[in-house]
Design an enzyme around this catalytic site. Structure first.
Site, PDB file in Angstrom:
ATOM      1  CG  ASP A  52      -0.365   0.024   2.524  1.00 54.40           C
ATOM      2  OD1 ASP A  52       0.871  -0.141   2.613  1.00 54.40           O
ATOM      3  OD2 ASP A  52      -1.101   0.199   3.523  1.00 54.40           O
ATOM      4  CB  SER A  53       4.577   1.723  -0.179  1.00 57.46           C
ATOM      5  OG  SER A  53       4.782   0.629  -1.054  1.00 57.46           O
ATOM      6  CG  ASP A  91       0.473  -4.042   2.138  1.00 54.91           C
ATOM      7  OD1 ASP A  91       0.591  -4.896   3.036  1.00 54.91           O
ATOM      8  OD2 ASP A  91       1.295  -3.112   1.972  1.00 54.91           O
ATOM      9  CE  LYS A 121       3.390  -5.825   3.762  1.00 58.37           C
ATOM     10  NZ  LYS A 121       2.922  -4.655   4.548  1.00 58.37           N
ATOM     11  CD  GLU A 123       0.902  -1.332   8.079  1.00 56.52           C
ATOM     12  OE1 GLU A 123       0.610  -0.536   9.006  1.00 56.52           O
ATOM     13  OE2 GLU A 123       1.331  -0.947   6.975  1.00 56.52           O
ATOM     14  CD  GLU A 198       8.311  -0.145   7.244  1.00 55.06           C
ATOM     15  OE1 GLU A 198       7.338  -0.859   6.930  1.00 55.06           O
ATOM     16  OE2 GLU A 198       8.497   1.002   6.783  1.00 55.06           O
TER      17      GLU A 198
HETATM   18  O1  KIV Z   1       3.588  -1.057   1.556  1.00 56.37           O
HETATM   19  C1  KIV Z   1       4.716  -1.538   1.385  1.00 56.37           C
HETATM   20  O2  KIV Z   1       5.334  -1.398   0.319  1.00 56.37           O
HETATM   21  C2  KIV Z   1       5.303  -2.294   2.486  1.00 56.37           C
HETATM   22  C3  KIV Z   1       6.750  -2.616   2.418  1.00 56.37           C
HETATM   23  C4  KIV Z   1       7.573  -1.403   2.416  1.00 56.37           C
HETATM   24  C5  KIV Z   1       7.150  -3.601   3.448  1.00 56.37           C
HETATM   25  O3  KIV Z   1       4.624  -2.621   3.403  1.00 56.37           O
END
Ligand code: KIV
Length: 285
Positions: A52-53, A91, A121, A123, A198
């Protein structure tokens, strides 16, 4: 299982494959958000993370909080179309899983069904353990994410490294587990197949890696982790600023600037299009 380029007919790497890779060579992970970048990353990486970056990197948001499930699904589909071999992990965005286990299952199952990816994924450590167990027990492989969790930016207060006191206590011989170590334990015990750590100092990342049954994937968490992940645009040098833990393997931002500058000058000066770019006439007699 290595991810060497050019392997013909290899099946896609699965979450259990990654789970078995603990202490069996480093696991290589990069983010990708598009079909064309996924094609390249797929040739060299074990896991492609549709992070989600993308909210920061592609859409220019200050945080990842505005990213929606629909956006993650579209980018997940694009990455699946561009990859054949790597495990694709998508994510779960903010406000699609924290409310309840049922909310998490509804969101995760949409991601899995609509993208065809192999895992999600999310958090959070101790606080998300029940949810990880609920999803894992219902056919959804989960990658955990502990340490700096960017979706919690408003409670963390900044994007600084996490658990520095906890890491210092480890060096000074403290033997009680601190909150980040507890998070790592909770994620593994809940059934995650791997976890991202992280922005966590080495002694703590090492301790979690050594005591955990599942692979740890570090980002700013030292070489002690079982694998590494970075954001593709960071290593390519496409973003103006990068965190301390990023190594730039290219300067594509500068190359793009030069290409665009030359194109603009060519158009203005009449050097583009050239004769080779012009369609010939077909004259029928
Ligand atoms: O959102 C993302 O790209 C991430 C990574 C930086 C681990 O969670």
């Amino acid at each position: 299982m290595s991810a060497a380029p050019g392997e013909a007919g290899t099946r896609r790497i699965s979450a259990p494959d990654i789970r078995r890779r603990k202490a069996d060579g480093k696991i290589v992970v990069l983010t990708a958000y598009h079909t064309y970048t996924a094609r390249i990353v797929d040739d060299y990486c074990d896991v492609i993370l549709v992070g989600d970056s993308l909210g920061n990197v592609l859409y220019g948001f200050d945080t990842t909080l505005p990213v929606t499930l629909e956006t993650m699904i579209l980018h997940g589909q694009a990455v699946m179309r561009g990859s054949k071999k790597a495990l694709v992990v998508v994510d779960m965005p903010f406000n699609t899983y924290e409310g309840s286990k049922e909310q998490a299952f509804a969101s995760a199952s949409r991601i899995m069904q609509e993208t065809g990816c192999g895992a999600v994924k999310l958090e959070g450590g101790v606080r998300m353990a029940d949810t990880i167990e609920f999803l894992s027990g219902r056919g959804i492989p989960v990658m955990g994410h502990i340490g700096l969790t960017p979706q919690s930016i408003h409670t963390l207060g900044s994007f600084r490294a996490q658990g520095r006191d906890e890491a210092a206590q480890l060096i000074q011989g403290g033997n009680g587990a601190g909150p980040i170590e507890e998070d790592g334990r909770a994620v593994a015990e809940a059934g995650a197949f791997a976890m991202v750590i992280e922005a966590v100092a080495e002694p703590l990342a090492r301790r979690i890696t050594e005591t955990s049954s599942i692979p740890t994937i570090g980002i700013g968490a030292s070489p002690a982790c079982d694998g590494q992940v970075l954001v593709l645009e960071d290593i390519l040098g496409l973003l103006p600023r990068a965190a301390k833990f990023v190594r730039r393997y290219g300067e594509l931002g500068e190359s793009m600037r030069q290409a665009v500058e030359t194109y603009a000058a060519d158009v203005r000066g009449g050097a583009f299009p050239g004769p080779e770019h012009v369609y010939n006439l077909k004259i029928h007699t």
